[in-house]
Structures are given as C-alpha cells and as structure tokens.
Write a protein that holds these residues in place. Structure first.
Motif, PDB file in Angstrom:
ATOM      1  N   GLY A   1     -12.640  42.713  37.542  1.00  0.00           N
ATOM      2  CA  GLY A   1     -13.917  43.317  37.196  1.00  0.00           C
ATOM      3  C   GLY A   1     -13.941  43.844  35.775  1.00  0.00           C
ATOM      4  N   MET A   2     -15.081  43.679  35.139  1.00  0.00           N
ATOM      5  CA  MET A   2     -15.327  44.225  33.800  1.00  0.00           C
ATOM      6  C   MET A   2     -16.637  45.001  33.846  1.00  0.00           C
ATOM      7  SD  MET A   2     -14.558  44.685  30.618  1.00  0.00           S
ATOM      8  CE  MET A   2     -13.289  43.487  30.180  1.00  0.00           C
TER       9      MET A   2
ATOM     10  N   ALA B   1      -7.039  47.196  34.003  1.00  0.00           N
ATOM     11  CA  ALA B   1      -6.590  46.728  32.687  1.00  0.00           C
ATOM     12  C   ALA B   1      -5.240  46.026  32.750  1.00  0.00           C
ATOM     13  CB  ALA B   1      -6.514  47.913  31.723  1.00  0.00           C
ATOM     14  N   GLY B   2      -4.363  46.444  33.649  1.00  0.00           N
ATOM     15  CA  GLY B   2      -3.032  45.860  33.720  1.00  0.00           C
ATOM     16  C   GLY B   2      -3.014  44.413  34.176  1.00  0.00           C
ATOM     17  N   LEU B   3      -4.124  43.935  34.722  1.00  0.00           N
ATOM     18  CA  LEU B   3      -4.169  42.555  35.217  1.00  0.00           C
ATOM     19  C   LEU B   3      -4.932  41.621  34.282  1.00  0.00           C
ATOM     20  CD1 LEU B   3      -4.795  43.135  39.036  1.00  0.00           C
ATOM     21  CD2 LEU B   3      -2.632  42.759  37.841  1.00  0.00           C
ATOM     22  N   THR B   4      -5.346  42.125  33.139  1.00  0.00           N
ATOM     23  CA  THR B   4      -6.069  41.288  32.187  1.00  0.00           C
ATOM     24  C   THR B   4      -5.207  40.103  31.757  1.00  0.00           C
ATOM     25  OG1 THR B   4      -7.270  43.215  31.371  1.00  0.00           O
ATOM     26  CG2 THR B   4      -7.265  41.264  29.969  1.00  0.00           C
ATOM     27  N   ASP B   5      -5.801  38.917  31.820  1.00  0.00           N
ATOM     28  CA  ASP B   5      -5.160  37.656  31.405  1.00  0.00           C
ATOM     29  C   ASP B   5      -4.018  37.224  32.321  1.00  0.00           C
ATOM     30  OD1 ASP B   5      -6.868  37.483  29.200  1.00  0.00           O
ATOM     31  OD2 ASP B   5      -5.527  38.680  27.943  1.00  0.00           O
ATOM     32  N   ARG B   6      -3.878  37.853  33.482  1.00  0.00           N
ATOM     33  CA  ARG B   6      -2.890  37.395  34.456  1.00  0.00           C
ATOM     34  C   ARG B   6      -3.500  36.293  35.327  1.00  0.00           C
ATOM     35  NH1 ARG B   6       1.317  40.959  35.844  1.00  0.00           N
ATOM     36  NH2 ARG B   6       1.876  39.351  37.367  1.00  0.00           N
ATOM     37  N   ALA B   7      -2.711  35.263  35.621  1.00  0.00           N
ATOM     38  CA  ALA B   7      -3.187  34.194  36.492  1.00  0.00           C
ATOM     39  C   ALA B   7      -3.346  34.712  37.916  1.00  0.00           C
ATOM     40  CB  ALA B   7      -2.208  33.021  36.469  1.00  0.00           C
TER      41      ALA B   7
END
Length: 473
Positions: free
Chosen positions: A190-191, A210-216
């Motif tokens: 979510g953003m 934020a810690g999951l940004t750009d994680r597959a």
C-alpha cells in the motif's frame, strides 16, 4: 458570558448500544439492545429515529420497499438533506444497502444489491462522513460509487497506478477538493497518496510498509476447488515469486472468524510463507461470511464438520494438482483459523504434516463458558449451540488422534479467545505423548500487536516448519 457551567442536553439511555448522527452532528438514530430476565443480551435490537423538528424518539419500524415489508434494517448513516437513513438490509439472502425516509412513512428504496455476494461496507468521506458508495468482494474487492465523479476518478487512478490496485478513499478536506487515498494490491502493501482535484495531481505521501518496498511478492490468484460433496469452494492461491507452482512445500491457511472471509490483497502472513518458498491456499470454506446466508449456513462451529471438511479438501486439492508435495503439506491459522488447523487433525490426522495454531479456540465448551460472566453469554451460547458437536468439535478433547507436530502461540491478555485454550491444548497433547511447542506472549491481546512478538513468532514458525517438514539444512 462564559460561566463554565454545564447541563445535560439529554440523559443517557442505559440500553442504547449506539447512536447515529447526521452530517450536522444532530443525533437522529438510536439503537437499543434487548435483554432477557437475567440481564443478558438477546441479540435483538430496537431502532428509533428523530424527525428533523423533534427531540422525541419514534420507532423505526413498518419499513417497506416497493410496498413490500422489510423485516430488518441496520442504519449506519443519516443524510439530513434528503432526510433518510442509510444502512443494511437482507435482500434475497444477501446483505444489501438501502435507505428509508425518516418522516414516519417507512418508505425506502434499494441502493445496491447483488445476487452472488454480500454488499458489506458503506464508503464515506470527508469530515461529515458523507456516504458516497458501497463495497463488496467477489474475487476482488470492488467499490461502487453513487457519485459519477468519484467513480470516474477511482477508475482512472486504478488504471494509472501499477498492478491495478484497489483504491480506497480514506480522508478528505472539508470541501472534498483534496482526497487522501491508499492504493494497494496483492503484491503491493500500500501507498498513501494525496490527490488534488483542482490541480489534477497525485502525490505519494508514504508507503504503508516501507520495509517491503521493492521486495518481490507472491501473486494471489482466485481459484475454486471441489469439496468432497462436489461443491466448488472459492479460495486464493499464492505461489512463491518465480515458482512454476509444482511440487512445492505448501500451507493451507484458513481465515479466522468464522464469520469472515479472505479477500484478494496484501496479506503479511501469506507473504511471509511465500518468501520461504511455500505455496499458500486460503479457502473461504462454508461457514464464511460474505457469500450470503446459504453459504454461511449454521456457522463454522455448529457445522464445524462442513467447514473443516472444506479446509481439509483444500489440502487434498493442492496434492491432486501437483502443487504440494504430500510430505511437505502443513496447515496454519489464527483464531478460528487456528481452531480449524487443530480440528483438521481430528478429521484426518494423516493429511497435514505440521500444524500451526495462533490464538486458537481449542474447546467449544470453554468458548461458551468464558462468556458466562458477560452480558453477551446468551448470544455466544446460542451461536455455538449445544449437543454432541461440542465434544466432537473440540480438538483439546481428541489429542490422542493427532499425528502431526503442533506449534501453539497465544497472548495472555487475549479477550477474544482466553489463553487457557492454548494452555489446555498443550497439556492435552503432552499427556497424549504428542509433539508440541508453545510460545506465550505476556500482556498481548488477540492480534499479538507487537513487532517484537510477531518477529519472534514468525521466526519460530519458520524453524518449526523446516524441522517438521524436513526442510532444514
């Protein structure tokens, strides 16, 4: 002149469960609970309304739509400009949205209804909490806006943002010219965005996780599978990123409730498992809410055999489709989902090779007994029912049947499911000579809402499953 003195405008009604005010702050609806002779809630309610020019209360009854009587209406909002109350009714066995005039006529009209799922949420925005639409979930959550402007806006934003996210309007300025939105999907936690209508700008504010940004992330796919009696059970299948979906360690993850359902979207527990290489199947077994009265049936406790049968059939389907390795198939759940995970062993001890139960119900007799000192005891007792299914449907009483190792987790301040459920389950398994581990979290409630506790729990689950399923090394 300010004196600092105060006086009550209206004395409280001790039986009132809630009030509903209009957008001007005027209280227009009162909901009173009914009690039996022992002072316990019956689960029935009386509804009252105020006319616009009155401080008195009139019964909100004799409601009709198209001349046909409406036996039940749960008001949630009042539109003073049109002098109507908006809320839920049952239409053709499904929850629907309707409005009724607050002028004594009881005349109403249907605003939104479906013949496949419940319409379950009112969409409101702004400081006045103006009703602008309603929401329901089929394979994915949908929002139907009553305002053409908002409908077009949500559609355009959904197309413009990646992964075709679900757009939720969560806030608005007083003039509704600036909207606070959250866009999320199965692979996007979510953003938060700020949309300015006049400038036609969409500004990202902050990520939800934020810690999951750009994680597959694993993609969640709506599927159906057959139960033993041929009924097609709706479910969601999530595969590890990059997986071909064949011969994987797998987890069946039944939802809590049981009066709830899983939906398409981001799920942190699902993504934890897929990040570790598991396929995850979330069944919306019979007894789930959201699919109408017939699917809900007698609920997942009175008809536990139907619900748990559907859950076990989810595991069998994973094997039959070649998705899951039979020797690396586990089951996990939270609350009723934890109950389902444990009770699955009572029905078919050989199916799952490991069981994870978080804040689980373990004894239906406990569940009713725990409510005895509360005013909702009668409601809980009637919901669970009485009879042989209490013993048959209590995994604590059948620990000798368990074949798989069990991991239990519970908070000591759980107000939904008392911690004694997990403690007694651990003892029953130990007494039966069955492998079990138990982690208890001091002063935490049902959701274990503490980052350190959740990190500890997930790490423990990961190690437990690796060992139980032979995935170590």
């Amino acid at each position: 002149m300010t004196t600092g003195k105060r006086r009550p405008r209206e004395r409280a009604d001790p039986a009132a469960q809630r009030y509903v005010a209009d957008e001007q702050g005027q209280v227009r609806i009162k909901v009173r609970a009914r009690y039996d002779g022992n002072g316990r809630l019956t689960g029935e309610y009386d509804y009252f309304y105020r006319r616009q020019d009155s401080n008195g209360w009139d019964a909100l009854d004799n409601l009709t739509i198209g001349g046909e009587p409406v036996p039940w209406f749960s008001p949630l909002s009042v539109d003073s400009a049109r002098n109507v109350a908006i809320g839920f009714i049952v239409n053709g066995g499904y929850d629907a949205i309707a409005e009724f005039a607050l002028d004594g006529t009881g005349a109403g009209r249907l605003l939104m209804a479906r013949d496949d799922v419940d319409v379950d949420t009112l969409i409101r925005i702004g400081r006045q909490r103006r009703v602008v639409g309603a929401s329901y979930a089929t394979e994915k959550r949908e929002v139907a806006y009553f305002s053409p402007e908002l409908a077009t806006l949500a559609e355009n934003l959904g197309k413009a943002l990646p992964d075709q996210p679900i757009i939720n309007i969560v806030g608005a300025s007083s003039d509704e010219q600036r909207l606070l939105l959250i866009a999320s999907s199965d692979t996007q936690p979510g953003m938060v965005y700020l949309f300015d209508k006049a400038k036609r700008t969409l500004e990202p504010i902050l990520p939800v996780r934020a810690g999951l940004t750009d994680r597959a992330m694993g993609r969640m796919q709506p599927i159906t599978y057959p139960a033993a009696d041929g009924t097609q059970i709706p479910a969601y299948l999530t595969l590890p990123p990059g997986s071909d979906g064949k011969s994987l360690p797998a987890i069946v993850l039944p939802h809590g409730g049981p009066a709830a359902r899983d939906e398409w979207g981001f799920d942190w527990l699902v993504q934890f498992f897929t990040a570790r290489g598991y396929a995850v199947l979330q069944p919306n077994y019979r007894g789930s809410s959201g699919y109408g009265a017939d699917w809900y049936g007698r609920n997942g406790f009175k008809a536990w055999d139907v619900a748990i049968g559907d859950v076990n059939d989810a595991g069998r389907w994973l094997i039959s489709e070649g998705i899951a390795r039979p020797d690396q198939l586990a089951i996990a759940g939270w609350s009723y989902g934890g109950y389902a995970a444990l009770q699955s062993q009572v029905l078919d001890p050989a199916l799952f090779k490991a069981v994870v139960a978080i804040a689980p119900v373990t004894d239906l007799g406990y569940l009713a007994g725990d409510a005895r000192q509360y005013t909702n005891y009668r409601i809980v007792r009637d919901y669970i029912g009485e009879g042989p299914h209490i013993d048959d449907g209590s995994p604590r009483r059948h620990a000798e049947k368990f074949a798989a190792p069990v991991a239990l987790f519970h908070g000591t301040r759980d107000l939904n499911v008392d911690v004694r459920h997990a403690r007694a389950m651990e003892k029953a398994l130990q007494d039966a000579g069955k492998p079990v581990i138990y982690h208890e979290y001091e002063d935490l409630q049902h959701g274990l809402g503490d980052s350190k506790a959740r990190i500890d729990m997930l790490a423990t689950i990961g190690r437990f499953l690796d060992e139980a399923l032979g995935r170590g090394g």
